[in-house]
Motif scaffolding. Structure first.
Motif, PDB file in Angstrom:
ATOM      1  N   VAL A 132       0.590  -1.194  -0.026  1.00  0.00           N
ATOM      2  CA  VAL A 132      -0.044   0.012   0.084  1.00  0.00           C
ATOM      3  C   VAL A 132       0.950   1.031  -0.129  1.00  0.00           C
ATOM      4  O   VAL A 132       0.728   2.175  -0.901  1.00  0.00           O
ATOM      5  CB  VAL A 132      -0.856   0.081   1.219  1.00  0.00           C
ATOM      6  CG1 VAL A 132      -1.582   1.067   1.291  1.00  0.00           C
ATOM      7  CG2 VAL A 132      -1.786  -1.220   1.338  1.00  0.00           C
ATOM      8  N   GLU A 133       1.862   1.288   0.807  1.00  0.00           N
ATOM      9  CA  GLU A 133       2.586   2.568   1.109  1.00  0.00           C
ATOM     10  C   GLU A 133       3.906   2.669   0.365  1.00  0.00           C
ATOM     11  O   GLU A 133       4.387   3.568   0.048  1.00  0.00           O
ATOM     12  CB  GLU A 133       3.000   2.667   2.569  1.00  0.00           C
ATOM     13  CG  GLU A 133       1.519   3.074   3.461  1.00  0.00           C
ATOM     14  CD  GLU A 133       1.941   3.281   4.780  1.00  0.00           C
ATOM     15  OE1 GLU A 133       3.001   3.521   5.210  1.00  0.00           O
ATOM     16  OE2 GLU A 133       1.150   3.313   5.856  1.00  0.00           O
ATOM     17  N   GLY A 134       4.554   1.315   0.079  1.00  0.00           N
ATOM     18  CA  GLY A 134       5.707   1.368  -0.628  1.00  0.00           C
ATOM     19  C   GLY A 134       6.993   1.920  -0.120  1.00  0.00           C
ATOM     20  O   GLY A 134       7.875   2.513  -0.641  1.00  0.00           O
ATOM     21  N   ARG A 135       6.958   1.791   1.227  1.00  0.00           N
ATOM     22  CA  ARG A 135       8.084   2.219   2.135  1.00  0.00           C
ATOM     23  C   ARG A 135       9.404   1.258   1.636  1.00  0.00           C
ATOM     24  O   ARG A 135       9.018   0.098   1.415  1.00  0.00           O
ATOM     25  CB  ARG A 135       7.947   1.946   3.572  1.00  0.00           C
ATOM     26  CG  ARG A 135       7.626   3.501   4.236  1.00  0.00           C
ATOM     27  CD  ARG A 135       7.013   3.311   5.532  1.00  0.00           C
ATOM     28  NE  ARG A 135       8.272   2.723   6.388  1.00  0.00           N
ATOM     29  CZ  ARG A 135       8.333   2.884   7.756  1.00  0.00           C
ATOM     30  NH1 ARG A 135       7.303   3.322   8.456  1.00  0.00           N
ATOM     31  NH2 ARG A 135       9.444   2.288   8.433  1.00  0.00           N
ATOM     32  N   THR A 136      10.517   1.970   1.328  1.00  0.00           N
ATOM     33  CA  THR A 136      11.697   1.205   0.712  1.00  0.00           C
ATOM     34  C   THR A 136      12.161   0.240   1.874  1.00  0.00           C
ATOM     35  O   THR A 136      12.814  -0.638   1.356  1.00  0.00           O
ATOM     36  CB  THR A 136      12.623   2.142   0.197  1.00  0.00           C
ATOM     37  OG1 THR A 136      13.036   2.994   1.359  1.00  0.00           O
ATOM     38  CG2 THR A 136      12.141   2.881  -0.927  1.00  0.00           C
ATOM     39  N   ASP A 137      11.772   0.714   3.044  1.00  0.00           N
ATOM     40  CA  ASP A 137      12.405  -0.401   4.118  1.00  0.00           C
ATOM     41  C   ASP A 137      11.455  -1.368   4.560  1.00  0.00           C
ATOM     42  O   ASP A 137      11.477  -2.245   5.496  1.00  0.00           O
ATOM     43  CB  ASP A 137      12.953   0.413   5.383  1.00  0.00           C
ATOM     44  CG  ASP A 137      11.754   1.368   6.316  1.00  0.00           C
ATOM     45  OD1 ASP A 137      10.661   1.313   5.485  1.00  0.00           O
ATOM     46  OD2 ASP A 137      11.963   1.796   7.345  1.00  0.00           O
TER      47      ASP A 137
END
Ligand code: ADP
Length: 193
Positions: A132-137
């Motif tokens: 959903v958010e695509g956080r790289t971590d």
């Protein structure tokens, strides 16, 4: 009324979501080191360039940088009457830096709340959030590293705050609204509510 709250808990425990809700309940700002760092990465600032590698590997940003960022933010006028700290302190050096900052201003933390959620559950939440958010971590490898860092460096801080008599633990395995109510109930006794 001033209220100074620290929110701890493993990555994926819901600290960010709950910090915003708690802060609005007590009319104080939320200060999230993760959000500050991510905003700097997004805008390619000098700080952003210094921290992006640590974040993507799931490692802590060096204390010198982190402590300076937090001191700078805490010194802003809106934090004078309180705050909810999300994601800080995360190791003993950061605890010492926060203690010093507050002592210099003759104020203290009211309560440190640890949101407790088991590793398997938070891992699933972060893998879902990744889509959903695509956080790289939020990759499997970095999630595992962040959890390991939490267990090794941050979880042990709970004992420091237990010894000061200001730790409250809240079970984070429930609906978002329910967890908020548990947090508010946990904070109230410490702020004279
Ligand atoms: P989470 O708790 O889900 O890992 P955060 O948004 O709090 O997410 O933190 C994301 C990343 O930002 C961390 O993995 C770390 O690299 C960096 N970071 C955030 N807070 C700190 C801190 N207090 N000290 C060092 N690094 C931090």
């Amino acid at each position: 009324m001033s209220v100074r709250i620290v929110l701890m808990g493993p990555p994926g425990a819901g600290k960010g979501t709950q910090a915003v809700r708690l802060a609005s309940r007590f009319a104080v700002p939320t200060i999230s080191t993760g959000d500050i760092f991510r905003a700097n990465v997004k805008n390619s600032t000098t700080l952003g360039k210094q921290v992006v590698e640590c974040i993507d590997k799931g490692l802590l940003v060096p204390d010198q940088l982190t402590n300076a960022v937090v001191a700078d933010r805490l010194a802003q006028p809106d934090a004078a009457s309180g705050f909810v700290l999300d994601g800080y302190p995360r190791n003993p050096d950061q605890v010492a830096a926060l203690d010093q900052f507050l002592a210099d201003r003759d104020v203290e933390l009211d309560v440190v709340i640890e949101i407790v959620v088991e590793a398997e559950e938070v891992t699933q939440r972060m893998l879902r959030r990744a889509q959903v958010e695509g956080r790289t971590d939020d990759t499997a490898e970095t999630i595992a590293e962040r959890l390991a860092v939490y267990t090794a460096q941050t979880e042990p801080l709970a004992e420091i705050y237990v010894n000061r008599g200001i730790l409250a633990q809240v079970d984070g395995l429930a609906e978002i609204d329910e967890v908020t109510e548990r947090l508010v109930a946990a904070v109230d006794p410490f702020v004279g509510g």
